[in-house]
Design an enzyme around this catalytic site. Structure first.
Site, short mmCIF file in Angstrom:
data_model
loop_
_atom_site.label_atom_id
_atom_site.label_comp_id
_atom_site.label_asym_id
_atom_site.label_seq_id
_atom_site.Cartn_x
_atom_site.Cartn_y
_atom_site.Cartn_z
N ASP A 164 0.87 -1.20 0.00
CA ASP A 164 0.00 0.00 0.00
C ASP A 164 0.89 1.23 0.00
O ASP A 164 2.11 1.12 0.18
CB ASP A 164 -0.89 0.01 1.27
N ASP B 268 0.54 3.59 2.30
CA ASP B 268 0.25 4.15 3.62
C ASP B 268 -0.88 5.18 3.48
O ASP B 268 -1.89 4.86 2.87
CB ASP B 268 1.53 4.72 4.25
N1 LIG Z 1 1.08 1.24 5.83
C1 LIG Z 1 1.59 0.39 6.70
N2 LIG Z 1 2.05 0.81 7.90
C2 LIG Z 1 2.59 -0.06 8.80
N3 LIG Z 1 2.68 -1.38 8.56
C3 LIG Z 1 2.21 -1.84 7.40
N4 LIG Z 1 2.17 -3.08 6.89
C4 LIG Z 1 1.63 -3.02 5.66
N5 LIG Z 1 1.29 -1.75 5.35
C5 LIG Z 1 1.66 -0.99 6.43
#
Ligand SMILES: Nc1ncnc2[nH]cnc12
Ligand SMILES: CSC[C@H]1O[C@H](OP(=O)(O)O)[C@H](O)[C@@H]1O
Length: 312
Positions: A229, A231
């Site tokens: 992703d 974030d």
């Molecule tokens: N955006 C994110 N922040 C922290 N841990 C994660 N694991 C997968 N995506 C994450």
């Protein structure tokens, strides 16, 4: 065969372990030959340790590989509940000296797209001190270098393997800084933007204390990150578990191929000393600060379990 039908002891010495993270709770394309229920002075690890035998591409000899599910086989341990000391101690106790750790992480850089892999070389600690993070306490002080949290030799092999899969659906970034946050809540947008300013490449909740404990235990440790992703700094939508799992599932085949390629390479004879971490062996004997009279018998007992013969 289900893991409950497998032998509970194993005669060989697995030097290599894979720690599977989110979405990688088992090594599906490998055939386990044993399932070990290990107890350590730091409690039980997050899952039984399964042993698979991986044929060396050079000698055909079966190379034992240990596997442990970081969050448990049912993903029942939150990042701050993962018994990282027990995990690392359990692996070391059966002979493991080289750990390939997988992690699902958010991307903090446009160039690192969801499903890309990153082999990081640095870490920034944003955990909050609530996780037990050292073996050396309670009457036994030992300081361990941690300037480079990942093993250069193992990292080189992992990068080579990742690049060999490029063009077949795998994109690999050779470097990166992992921000390790506490969780289990994801970051605020302000935090996410700050991590970008700090030079963070990816963000997860699990490289620490795992990497620190591996360093303490004289193990050659390299994390492989799969971006799942952007974030919440990016305008493509905030991170959610659904998003993480969606990308993890869609790219699971590539993650497993990546693991297979790394195990193929590491099980070659020429890497025997690397996976036995000969270059790290004995290092802890020289980092102890506590004078003989100050060492507690309780701590010494634990040290004897983890480093048989080092301190007695
Ligand atoms: N955006 C994110 N922040 C922290 N841990 C994660 N694991 C997968 N995506 C994450
Ligand atoms: C389910 S999203 C957050 C979760 O995913 C990562 O797990 P892992 O590193 O074990 O793959 C991240 O670190 C969080 O624990």
């Amino acid at each position: 065969m289900s893991s409950t039908d497998l032998p509970t002891t194993y005669n060989g010495t697995p030097r290599i372990a894979v720690i599977g993270g989110t979405g990688l709770e088992s090594l599906e394309n490998f055939h386990p030959v044993a399932c070990l229920d290990i107890d350590t002075p730091w409690g039980k690890p997050s899952s039984p340790v399964t042993i698979s035998e991986h044929p060396s591409p050079t000698t055909g000899k079966p190379t034992p590989v240990a596997f442990l599910a970081r969050h448990g086989v049912h993903h029942q341990f939150a990042p701050h509940e993962v018994p990282a000391r027990a995990n690392i101690a359990a692996l070391r106790s059966i002979g493991v000296r080289c750990v390939i750790a997988f992690s699902a992480a958010g991307s903090l850089q446009e160039a690192v797209k969801p499903r890309d892999f990153v082999v990081p070389d640095q870490v920034i600690d944003r955990t909050k001190g609530i996780r037990p993070f050292t073996f050396f306490e309670g009457g036994f002080v030992c300081h361990v270098p941690f300037a480079d949290p990942f093993d250069a030799g193992v990292g080189k092999v992992v990068r080579k393997c990742g690049h060999s899969l490029e063009g077949e659906g795998v994109t690999l970034h050779d470097q990166g800084t992992v921000i390790c946050m506490e969780g289990p809540q994801f970051s605020t947008r302000a935090e996410s933007n700050m991590y970008r300013l700090w030079g963070g490449t990816v963000i997860n909740m699990s490289v620490l204390p795992e990497a620190k404990l591996a360093a303490e235990a004289e193990m050659a440790y390299q994390m492989v990150v799969m971006s799942t992703d952007y974030d919440c700094w990016h305008d493509s939508g905030d991170v959610s578990v659904e998003m993480v799992m969606g990308h993890m599932k869609a790219n699971a085949i590539n993650a497993r191929r990546f693991i297979g390629a790394v195990l193929d390479e590491l099980s070659r004879e020429e890497h025997a000393d690397l996976v036995a971490a000969k270059h790290l062996e004995g290092g802890r004997k020289f980092g102890v600060s506590t004078h003989q009279g100050g060492k507690s018998s309780e701590a010494l007992k634990k040290m004897d379990w983890l480093f048989p013969g080092y301190f007695s």
